[in-house]
Design an enzyme around this catalytic site. Sequence first.
Site, PDB file in Angstrom:
ATOM      1  CE  LYS A  92      11.205  15.694  12.481  1.00  0.00           C
ATOM      2  NZ  LYS A  92      10.679  16.894  13.182  1.00  0.00           N
ATOM      3  CD  GLN A 113       7.475  19.424   6.661  1.00  0.00           C
ATOM      4  OE1 GLN A 113       7.207  20.616   6.707  1.00  0.00           O
ATOM      5  NE2 GLN A 113       8.727  18.989   6.637  1.00  0.00           N
ATOM      6  CE  LYS A 116       9.446  20.880   3.003  1.00  0.00           C
ATOM      7  NZ  LYS A 116       9.686  22.030   3.909  1.00  0.00           N
ATOM      8  CE  LYS A 128       5.627  23.798   9.011  1.00  0.00           C
ATOM      9  NZ  LYS A 128       6.925  23.591   8.321  1.00  0.00           N
ATOM     10  N   GLY A 167      11.154  23.116  14.540  1.00  0.00           N
ATOM     11  CA  GLY A 167      10.978  24.562  14.387  1.00  0.00           C
ATOM     12  C   GLY A 167      10.491  24.959  13.006  1.00  0.00           C
ATOM     13  CG  ASP A 168       8.094  26.782   9.689  1.00  0.00           C
ATOM     14  OD1 ASP A 168       8.541  26.055   8.805  1.00  0.00           O
ATOM     15  OD2 ASP A 168       7.436  27.819   9.434  1.00  0.00           O
ATOM     16  CB  THR A 211      16.833  24.649   6.101  1.00  0.00           C
ATOM     17  OG1 THR A 211      16.304  23.913   7.195  1.00  0.00           O
ATOM     18  CG2 THR A 211      15.775  24.808   5.046  1.00  0.00           C
ATOM     19  CG  ASN A 243      17.491  28.023  10.837  1.00  0.00           C
ATOM     20  OD1 ASN A 243      17.142  27.168  10.023  1.00  0.00           O
ATOM     21  ND2 ASN A 243      18.526  27.859  11.634  1.00  0.00           N
ATOM     22  CB  SER A 383      14.317  16.864  11.483  1.00  0.00           C
ATOM     23  OG  SER A 383      14.309  18.192  11.936  1.00  0.00           O
TER      24      SER A 383
HETATM   25  P1  NDP Z   1      12.833  32.459  10.956  1.00  0.00           P
HETATM   26  O1  NDP Z   1      11.753  32.829  11.894  1.00  0.00           O
HETATM   27  O2  NDP Z   1      14.157  32.071  11.487  1.00  0.00           O
HETATM   28  O3  NDP Z   1      13.076  33.624   9.908  1.00  0.00           O
HETATM   29  C1  NDP Z   1      12.057  34.097   9.077  1.00  0.00           C
HETATM   30  C2  NDP Z   1      12.579  35.282   8.287  1.00  0.00           C
HETATM   31  O4  NDP Z   1      11.627  35.648   7.307  1.00  0.00           O
HETATM   32  C3  NDP Z   1      12.815  36.496   9.152  1.00  0.00           C
HETATM   33  O5  NDP Z   1      13.842  37.272   8.609  1.00  0.00           O
HETATM   34  C4  NDP Z   1      11.465  37.205   9.048  1.00  0.00           C
HETATM   35  O6  NDP Z   1      11.562  38.609   9.289  1.00  0.00           O
HETATM   36  C5  NDP Z   1      11.094  36.942   7.614  1.00  0.00           C
HETATM   37  N1  NDP Z   1       9.628  36.879   7.490  1.00  0.00           N
HETATM   38  C6  NDP Z   1       8.793  36.023   8.110  1.00  0.00           C
HETATM   39  N2  NDP Z   1       7.522  36.285   7.795  1.00  0.00           N
HETATM   40  C7  NDP Z   1       7.561  37.332   6.956  1.00  0.00           C
HETATM   41  C8  NDP Z   1       6.574  38.066   6.292  1.00  0.00           C
HETATM   42  N3  NDP Z   1       5.276  37.768   6.412  1.00  0.00           N
HETATM   43  N4  NDP Z   1       6.983  39.085   5.497  1.00  0.00           N
HETATM   44  C9  NDP Z   1       8.285  39.393   5.375  1.00  0.00           C
HETATM   45  N5  NDP Z   1       9.284  38.732   6.002  1.00  0.00           N
HETATM   46  C10 NDP Z   1       8.923  37.719   6.769  1.00  0.00           C
HETATM   47  O7  NDP Z   1      12.218  31.275  10.048  1.00  0.00           O
HETATM   48  P2  NDP Z   1      12.983  30.219   9.140  1.00  0.00           P
HETATM   49  O8  NDP Z   1      14.195  30.817   8.545  1.00  0.00           O
HETATM   50  O9  NDP Z   1      13.092  28.967   9.909  1.00  0.00           O
HETATM   51  O10 NDP Z   1      11.891  29.964   8.000  1.00  0.00           O
HETATM   52  C11 NDP Z   1      11.848  30.700   6.787  1.00  0.00           C
HETATM   53  C12 NDP Z   1      11.085  29.926   5.738  1.00  0.00           C
HETATM   54  O11 NDP Z   1      11.734  28.667   5.510  1.00  0.00           O
HETATM   55  C13 NDP Z   1       9.634  29.567   6.101  1.00  0.00           C
HETATM   56  O12 NDP Z   1       8.852  29.551   4.928  1.00  0.00           O
HETATM   57  C14 NDP Z   1       9.766  28.147   6.630  1.00  0.00           C
HETATM   58  O13 NDP Z   1       8.550  27.437   6.527  1.00  0.00           O
HETATM   59  C15 NDP Z   1      10.828  27.594   5.699  1.00  0.00           C
HETATM   60  N6  NDP Z   1      11.564  26.420   6.151  1.00  0.00           N
HETATM   61  C16 NDP Z   1      12.182  26.390   7.375  1.00  0.00           C
HETATM   62  C17 NDP Z   1      12.899  25.284   7.757  1.00  0.00           C
HETATM   63  C18 NDP Z   1      13.634  25.220   9.052  1.00  0.00           C
HETATM   64  O14 NDP Z   1      14.263  24.184   9.319  1.00  0.00           O
HETATM   65  N7  NDP Z   1      13.631  26.241   9.871  1.00  0.00           N
HETATM   66  C19 NDP Z   1      12.979  24.087   6.890  1.00  0.00           C
HETATM   67  C20 NDP Z   1      12.360  24.255   5.610  1.00  0.00           C
HETATM   68  C21 NDP Z   1      11.670  25.372   5.288  1.00  0.00           C
HETATM   69  P3  NDP Z   1      11.524  39.187  10.797  1.00  0.00           P
HETATM   70  O15 NDP Z   1      12.882  38.911  11.353  1.00  0.00           O
HETATM   71  O16 NDP Z   1      11.206  40.601  10.618  1.00  0.00           O
HETATM   72  O17 NDP Z   1      10.436  38.431  11.482  1.00  0.00           O
HETATM   73  O1  2IT Z   2       9.320  23.239   6.585  1.00  0.00           O
HETATM   74  C1  2IT Z   2      10.098  22.416   7.102  1.00  0.00           C
HETATM   75  O2  2IT Z   2      10.525  21.451   6.466  1.00  0.00           O
HETATM   76  C2  2IT Z   2      10.516  22.634   8.488  1.00  0.00           C
HETATM   77  N1  2IT Z   2      10.136  23.628   9.078  1.00  0.00           N
HETATM   78  C3  2IT Z   2      11.390  21.627   9.175  1.00  0.00           C
HETATM   79  C4  2IT Z   2      10.558  20.518   9.763  1.00  0.00           C
HETATM   80  C5  2IT Z   2      11.314  19.524  10.613  1.00  0.00           C
HETATM   81  O3  2IT Z   2      10.623  18.627  11.143  1.00  0.00           O
HETATM   82  O4  2IT Z   2      12.531  19.604  10.771  1.00  0.00           O
END
Ligand code: NDP
Ligand code: 2IT
Length: 451
Positions: A92, A113, A116, A128, A167-168, A211, A243, A383
């Site tokens: 997952k 992961q 986690k 992943k 997603g991520d 998250t 997100n 999830s």
């Molecule tokens: P999104 O794509 O929704 O948002 C990512 C954000 O971070 C955007 O604002 C993006 O800017 C910025 N960003 C991404 N890469 C860079 C970079 N290299 N330098 C500067 N800014 C950057 O992703 P999420 O919010 O889903 O994910 C954010 C983090 O949280 C990641 O590390 C992800 O692995 C982690 N995460 C996500 C989960 C989920 O359920 N979605 C769960 C747990 C962890 P821009 O808009 O300019 O691209």
């Molecule tokens: O980093 C993370 O935990 C995620 N992007 C969510 C993974 C999931 O299966 O919901």
Amino acid sequence: MELHKYTKEVLEKFLVANKGLPEYQEAATNILTSLDKYIAEHPEFEEKSLLERFLMPERFIQFKVLWTDDSGKIQVNNGYRVQYNSAIGPYKGGLRFHPSVNESIIKFLGLEQTLKNSLTTLNMGGGKGGSDFDPKGKSDNEIMRFCQSFMTELYKYIGPNKDVPAGDIGVGGREIGYFFGQYKRITGDFSGVLTGKGLSFGGSLARKEATGYGLCYYASEALSTILHTDFKGKKVVISGSGNVAIYAAEKATALGATVIALSDSNGYIVDNNGIDLEVVKQIKEVERGRLSSYVERAGKGSYHAGTYGKEGIWSIPCGIALPCATQNEIGLDDAKALVAHGVKAVFEGANMPSSSEAIEYFIDHEVVFGPAKAANAGGVAVSGLEMAQNSERLSWSFEEVDEKLHAIMKEIFANGYKHTLKYGKNVYDLKTGSDIAGFEKVAEAMLAQGI
Ligand code: NDP
Ligand code: 2IT
């Protein structure tokens, strides 16, 4: 710190075998360092070569993704899926679309992961995946064609009891919808093979918020237990505006904090009276635009080009910092600036946003440090709840899911903290405690199942 002989041997071999994969090496080094005392107490791990087995992914799949852009030109990208560990449940974990995605990023994320998912208390293994495809500036049709092509290969390896992607970065509800449609077209199966689905086809209420909300629930537990305080009246700086960042900001605000900064990959906004989140949602979620338009749209605040470094987002004084963008966004200098400006707690919404030196610095300076695998586990936890709802063919209310999420985050904190008190450097060191708490269950299951 001098590591136990077995830990040291395994780590040294791992670093040689994975040279050229820096993020993966960093994640493994961090984890083994945390686990060291616990490993020393368990000679059976060495007898059964458990650490070597734990660090080696069960499967790493790399594939070619071909698609045509709107001009008719054929484009080529890399696709990846790591199926890291299935000891406690089906693989997952999310899919990331970002030009920086490579083997190192996917493997570090898969390793993280695994622990986690164990912390969530639910039965999910670690996985992943993703692609170096850059969704920025692509039309909706290009995104759909890319997702369809990606799934045309990925579908062979996944299934509701086998591997369940989500997603991520760069992958949200829109992309999950296209993946789901293509999986169903190829297999003829309407199943819970992905999470983060739309509500009309088996998605869970509160997954979108999970998250960010979970991060604040975890933070609240840590703040009250360790610092006898809460979010009320605190200034909070959050990196990212995707997100995780948006819903962390929403919950922190609801809990009485003032969120004074958010960023994207071009720059950051500062608004000392509190960011107007409705404007940010409109820009980022609806228009997929840039934060640079915030000041004009909101009629307040300021925009600063550039993200990290000396004049970057971590130079803003705050009580609580929530890095929610990406890996390695807080280095030692950023940690020093945050501490100098009075930060009391850091909770990681992103995966591995802080460098090892930054983490050490926080912990040594009595800053509560909530590591990613515990603090951001709310997303994958919901999830898991989406998978449970799909299995029973029912949908729970927002309140029911949110309540379960809250209970899970409290449990994740309590379990990690218990181990922090026993093995941590001090009470602020939630990293050591959470790594051990996550590993304990995976190790037990691996030993019980034999080789
Ligand atoms: P999104 O794509 O929704 O948002 C990512 C954000 O971070 C955007 O604002 C993006 O800017 C910025 N960003 C991404 N890469 C860079 C970079 N290299 N330098 C500067 N800014 C950057 O992703 P999420 O919010 O889903 O994910 C954010 C983090 O949280 C990641 O590390 C992800 O692995 C982690 N995460 C996500 C989960 C989920 O359920 N979605 C769960 C747990 C962890 P821009 O808009 O300019 O691209
Ligand atoms: O980093 C993370 O935990 C995620 N992007 C969510 C993974 C999931 O299966 O919901």
